[in-house]
Design a protein around this motif. Sequence first.
Motif, PDB file in Angstrom:
ATOM      1  N   GLU A 384       0.829  -1.204   0.000  1.00 44.84           N
ATOM      2  CA  GLU A 384       0.000   0.000   0.000  1.00 44.84           C
ATOM      3  C   GLU A 384       0.869   1.262   0.000  1.00 44.84           C
ATOM      4  O   GLU A 384       0.540   2.254  -0.655  1.00 44.84           O
ATOM      5  N   LEU A 385       1.981   1.237   0.739  1.00 41.92           N
ATOM      6  CA  LEU A 385       2.843   2.415   0.812  1.00 41.92           C
ATOM      7  C   LEU A 385       3.552   2.699  -0.506  1.00 41.92           C
ATOM      8  O   LEU A 385       3.838   3.847  -0.835  1.00 41.92           O
ATOM      9  N   ILE A 386       3.845   1.636  -1.251  1.00 40.73           N
ATOM     10  CA  ILE A 386       4.573   1.793  -2.511  1.00 40.73           C
ATOM     11  C   ILE A 386       3.633   2.094  -3.673  1.00 40.73           C
ATOM     12  O   ILE A 386       3.996   2.783  -4.627  1.00 40.73           O
ATOM     13  N   ALA A 414      12.553   0.352   5.543  1.00 46.33           N
ATOM     14  CA  ALA A 414      11.525  -0.548   4.997  1.00 46.33           C
ATOM     15  C   ALA A 414      11.613  -0.615   3.478  1.00 46.33           C
ATOM     16  O   ALA A 414      11.567  -1.700   2.882  1.00 46.33           O
ATOM     17  N   PHE A 415      11.745   0.560   2.836  1.00 40.76           N
ATOM     18  CA  PHE A 415      11.804   0.577   1.376  1.00 40.76           C
ATOM     19  C   PHE A 415      13.105  -0.028   0.857  1.00 40.76           C
ATOM     20  O   PHE A 415      13.147  -0.543  -0.269  1.00 40.76           O
ATOM     21  N   THR A 417      14.439  -2.720   1.961  1.00 45.20           N
ATOM     22  CA  THR A 417      14.212  -4.174   1.854  1.00 45.20           C
ATOM     23  C   THR A 417      13.438  -4.520   0.589  1.00 45.20           C
ATOM     24  O   THR A 417      13.488  -5.652   0.133  1.00 45.20           O
ATOM     25  N   ARG A 418      12.697  -3.542   0.035  1.00 47.20           N
ATOM     26  CA  ARG A 418      11.923  -3.764  -1.210  1.00 47.20           C
ATOM     27  C   ARG A 418      12.597  -3.111  -2.408  1.00 47.20           C
ATOM     28  O   ARG A 418      11.997  -2.986  -3.475  1.00 47.20           O
ATOM     29  N   LYS A 419      13.844  -2.650  -2.212  1.00 49.43           N
ATOM     30  CA  LYS A 419      14.612  -2.004  -3.279  1.00 49.43           C
ATOM     31  C   LYS A 419      13.877  -0.804  -3.868  1.00 49.43           C
ATOM     32  O   LYS A 419      13.938  -0.539  -5.072  1.00 49.43           O
ATOM     33  N   SER A 420      13.165  -0.092  -2.992  1.00 53.53           N
ATOM     34  CA  SER A 420      12.421   1.100  -3.425  1.00 53.53           C
ATOM     35  C   SER A 420      12.926   2.351  -2.724  1.00 53.53           C
ATOM     36  O   SER A 420      12.283   3.404  -2.792  1.00 53.53           O
ATOM     37  N   ASP A 421      14.074   2.247  -2.050  1.00 59.91           N
ATOM     38  CA  ASP A 421      14.564   3.380  -1.272  1.00 59.91           C
ATOM     39  C   ASP A 421      14.983   4.556  -2.151  1.00 59.91           C
ATOM     40  O   ASP A 421      14.731   5.718  -1.805  1.00 59.91           O
ATOM     41  N   VAL A 422      15.595   4.281  -3.286  1.00 60.45           N
ATOM     42  CA  VAL A 422      16.033   5.366  -4.186  1.00 60.45           C
ATOM     43  C   VAL A 422      14.812   6.106  -4.738  1.00 60.45           C
ATOM     44  O   VAL A 422      14.781   7.344  -4.791  1.00 60.45           O
TER      45      VAL A 422
END
Length: 524
Positions: A384-386, A414-415, A417-422
Amino acid sequence: VSTQSTGATVTKMLATVSARSIKNAVKQGYLLHKQRKGIKSWKKIWIVLHSSNLYFFSSDVATEALRCVPLSSYKACNRKKNKKYTFSFSTTEKLYKFQASSDTETEEWIDSINKTYLDYIDPSYGGHFRQHFSLYVKVSEVKGMRKKRDIYCTINTDGVPKARTPTIWKSNNPCFFEEFTFDIGKDVQFVNAILREEAKKKPVGLVSVPITALQNKGLVEKWYPVLPMTKEVQGELKLLFKVKLPFVTVVVQQASDLEPLDTNGSSDPYVVVKHGDTVYKTEVIRKTLNPKWKTKNEFQFEVKNNSEDFTFSAYDWDLLGYDIMGDVIVTLKDLEDPKNLDRWWKLTPPKNSNSEEVGELRLTLQYYVFTILPDQCYDDLLTELINLDMDLSMMIAAVSLKQEKVVAECFVKAFKTRKSDVHFIKLITAVEIQQTSDPNVIFRGNSVASKAVDIYMKLNGLGYLHTILKPTINELVASSGKLSCELDSNVIDTDGRKLKDTKKNLETLTYYCSKIWDSIKESD
């Protein structure tokens, strides 16, 4: 199923369940239960937590349950701040309020209910969570120092170095305003701030704050008196307590890693135990830094004042007197926690009531305990956050008043761990740029975006910096005392040779800067 038949089923179940018939109870015990409004509304009842229900009984031998609350109706279980040792258990139908007999018991009930609910909704979860402990420290300023010094401040937890501030030169009211956040172990007892003089690195004064004073308190900001300190303290005491109020029996079992104070590299330690006006002393054990007391080491005290602490002072015996090694201070509140009844305690600098305070140090402290579930438990939330270009994440960031750092750290980790931090960093910084009208203050505010960038750089850059810069930094540290990079002629004191030394220091500084730059250029 009709309401009438469901009610009859529950009534029949309550009538067939006794306090002693429930097998494999997760937790059980007496609690005060608030039944109505008013001062005399709290009633003592026997509570049994089972894998799927919470049962209420009039006593531990009752043959019929007063109430059965299914865990399927669980909403939350949290501590209440307005009354001591209280917690609430809220369900879809009702809010229940309970009061335990101690802080430890309160936490045990809250943890047990929350863990049992997680097991109930997902048996595969199996309660395999972990807890993460961290500490936030802000070193602000010092006031009341009598003379000007070149001062810096180091932070440690139970003697383990964690951080240090830059040096403030020639000041009796140094202002640091440095912030640190670091991980700590769950058994850490004290956070210590030590003021030191730059020239000899020697300690000037100490502020020692028990972790117990920070638990469940949120952000704690205050002026702490700085006690004089002339040396570091090392060593531990192993103590056993037998509590049967109003009597407390103390057993001084052994000590470890004490400071060698005799010329032979050893010590002759003994321990003085004090509570109120009652004082006992163990026997002296000769020539050891790791003494074990077998006899004359058990003492009984009658507690007459709950505010009186137990003080254990370790000394080195000498023909000409004695030297104090350090203290252990144990409060009655500490003894409410079963794990404190038989454990090792770190020695801390002794508190001398006759000593004049060095000044006061303003600290801001916050103790964090994070419960971390298995990764799969967060799948739906992170989805949901992504989703939708992280709109929900941006809305949460926008309303994170005074919690910017906590929110930023949770998001970035958290992001990652889902490779969404960048992607998150790009979006949150774009929002920050769009909302900032003055380019001179961009990323200087206390926002989620600025905190997220800091945290992201630390997470991703520290490993790189350690690899690239550590060899040069180690070389620089090893040369301290022989070489200097100081260029301020007001700081250099070499009897009229300031110009010559300044040129020499510039060459040293240029050498190390070039070496660091070359390491960066040659890195992948």
